[in-house]
Design an enzyme around this catalytic site. Structure first.
Site, PDB file in Angstrom:
ATOM      1  N   SER A 260       5.696 -33.673 -16.781  1.00  0.00           N
ATOM      2  CA  SER A 260       6.217 -34.860 -17.442  1.00  0.00           C
ATOM      3  C   SER A 260       5.754 -36.110 -16.689  1.00  0.00           C
ATOM      4  CB  SER A 260       7.749 -34.773 -17.502  1.00  0.00           C
ATOM      5  OG  SER A 260       8.254 -35.775 -18.343  1.00  0.00           O
ATOM      6  N   ASN A 261       6.357 -37.242 -16.938  1.00  0.00           N
ATOM      7  CA  ASN A 261       6.008 -38.465 -16.221  1.00  0.00           C
ATOM      8  C   ASN A 261       7.260 -39.316 -16.049  1.00  0.00           C
ATOM      9  OD1 ASN A 261       6.260 -40.308 -18.592  1.00  0.00           O
ATOM     10  ND2 ASN A 261       4.633 -38.993 -19.364  1.00  0.00           N
ATOM     11  N   GLY A 262       7.106 -40.455 -15.394  1.00  0.00           N
ATOM     12  CA  GLY A 262       8.272 -41.253 -14.988  1.00  0.00           C
ATOM     13  C   GLY A 262       8.785 -42.230 -16.030  1.00  0.00           C
TER      14      GLY A 262
ATOM     15  N   ALA B  70       5.297 -42.495 -23.465  1.00  0.00           N
ATOM     16  CA  ALA B  70       4.280 -42.075 -22.497  1.00  0.00           C
ATOM     17  C   ALA B  70       4.016 -40.603 -22.763  1.00  0.00           C
ATOM     18  CB  ALA B  70       4.783 -42.305 -21.084  1.00  0.00           C
TER      19      ALA B  70
END
Ligand code: C5P
Length: 414
Positions: A209-211, A276
């Site tokens: 995943s990402n932030g 995102a």
């Protein structure tokens, strides 16, 4: 809570619900913000709260009786030049009167004479709110452009738990400011907004995943709703509260997001991709947890996820398409290339990395790129403020008229 309502004339209709006490707190907020407020009480409202309370706080005599000595045609003078009629709390009884146009009391009569917007904040028991008759009235009123602030779910005066609670005065105050200060210039827009990160599973408990926290997308959804748009929000996992009035479709992976967005794409007037979206996913998602003892040191095999914007531009007929780009360097160069490559009408570029990174912050600074105009820099401000300005830019875009959906080169589908 800092909006100014100076010069705004509001007719505040209060009906006989136990939540009438909240109208007192709301009246204080409206007056503090500078509004001129005329209170109209129904007979049963005055049994809950004495008119004197409203008179002292508004600085005007309360009007409640259709027949009490009126050479001056009170129902007309009250509404003259009113900017807003706000009925809160609104009982099922008054809701029905407003839906049907009954004028057997002053409030009903006023409602038939006003030329200004009407906001109704219903408050009642959960079963009454769900009743088909009440819902029919809600639908009818909405169909005529009346704004109905949905009641909240929580403990009700009856002691039961359900949907029917009047929202707090701060929520109603904000809605009033939205209508009176910002206007409803997006009321013919249907916005499809993606937000948050995606999660690409490796096994049942791990994922890539990402932030991203989703704050920008949720701020856009909230700002658009406040200006009268219909909003469908397709969101990856976030911790955020869904803005009132927004239809939420929660998703996990890029593939899920593509599916949910495709389902709404033809409905939308504009797609705004703030999500995102993960660019890679594990080639194989294991159905059981990968134990550390089982791992043989092999590298993780990745594959590309679908490029959602690219896939949807191939199906585009009339939709504006707005992308977001997160870049660490050469923001404008990379942004311009992406704008062209993804066939976008607008691209909002922000910087990732460093201590003022776009991810997770409540503020941001961005460059807005469009195909035919020079880049526009928007200095650091809250994401809610930026959202408003991005929506302004969206309205400035030329209309999209495509005779046929654009046929593009094949997108990545993994
Ligand atoms: O190419 P890049 O990922 O930087 O482009 C960012 C824009 O493309 C964002 O609007 C993002 O939501 C969208 N995107 C997408 N599908 C992907 C990755 C990103 O639509 N697989």
């Amino acid at each position: 809570m800092s909006a100014s309502l100076i010069g705004k004339r509001i007719v505040l209709g209060v009906t006989g619900s136990i939540a009438a006490y909240k109208a007192v707190a709301l009246l204080r907020l409206l007056v503090q913000a500078g509004a001129e407020v005329q209170v109209v009480l129904t007979e049963s409202a005055s049994r809950f709260i004495a008119p004197l309370t409203f008179e002292v706080l508004s600085g005007h005599p309360v009007v409640q009786d259709l027949f009490a000595g009126h050479q001056d045609m009170k129902h007309l003078s009250v509404t003259e030049q009113a900017d807003l009629l706000l009925v809160t709390p609104c009982t099922a009884n008054t809701l029905a009167k407003l839906a049907l146009g009954l004028a057997d009391n002053l409030l009903g009569t006023v409602a038939l004479t006003i030329q200004c917007p009407l906001i109704i904040c219903p408050a009642m028991d959960g079963e009454m709110w769900e009743h088909p008759t009440v819902q029919g009235h809600v639908t009818g009123l909405r169909g005529r452009g009346v704004m109905i602030l949905e009641p909240e779910t929580g403990a009700l005066a009856s002691g039961q738990w359900g949907k029917g609670r009047l929202p707090d005065e701060a929520v109603i105050f904000e809605e009033v400011c939205n209508v009176l200060v910002k206007g409803r210039d997006l009321q013919h827009e249907r916005l499809l907004i993606s937000a948050g990160p995606t999660q690409e599973p490796l096994d049942p408990i791990r994922f890539l995943s990402n932030g991203s926290t989703g704050k920008m997308g949720y701020a856009l959804a909230e700002a658009a709703i406040a200006r009268g748009a219909e909003v469908v929000l397709v969101s990856g996992p976030t911790q955020l509260k869904v803005p009132r009035g927004v239809s939420l479709f929660p998703v996990q992976t890029a593939e899920d997001m593509l599916r949910a967005l495709t389902a709404h794409f033809h409905w939308a007037t504009t797609l705004i991709m703030t999500a995102a979206v993960g660019d890679f996913r594990p080639k194989q998602a294991l159905s059981q947890k990968l134990k550390k003892e089982q791992w043989d040191g092999a590298a993780l095999q990745l594959e590309r996820t679908p490029d959602i914007l690219l896939a949807l531009s191939a199906q585009r007929t009339h939709q504006r398409m707005i992308g977001f780009a997160a870049e660490t360097d050469h923001l404008l160069e990379h942004g311009q290339a992406k704008l062209a490559q993804k066939h976008l009408d607008m691209l909002v570029v922000n910087q990732i990395g460093g201590n003022q990174s776009a991810f997770g912050n409540n503020t941001n600074e961005v460059h807005v790129l469009t195909p035919h105009n020079p880049p526009r820099f928007m200095p650091r401000q809250t994401k809610r403020q930026l959202a408003g300005k991005i929506l302004d830019c969206m309205l400035d875009l030329p209309p999209v008229h495509l005779a046929q959906p654009t046929v593009l080169h094949k997108s990545h589908t993994g």
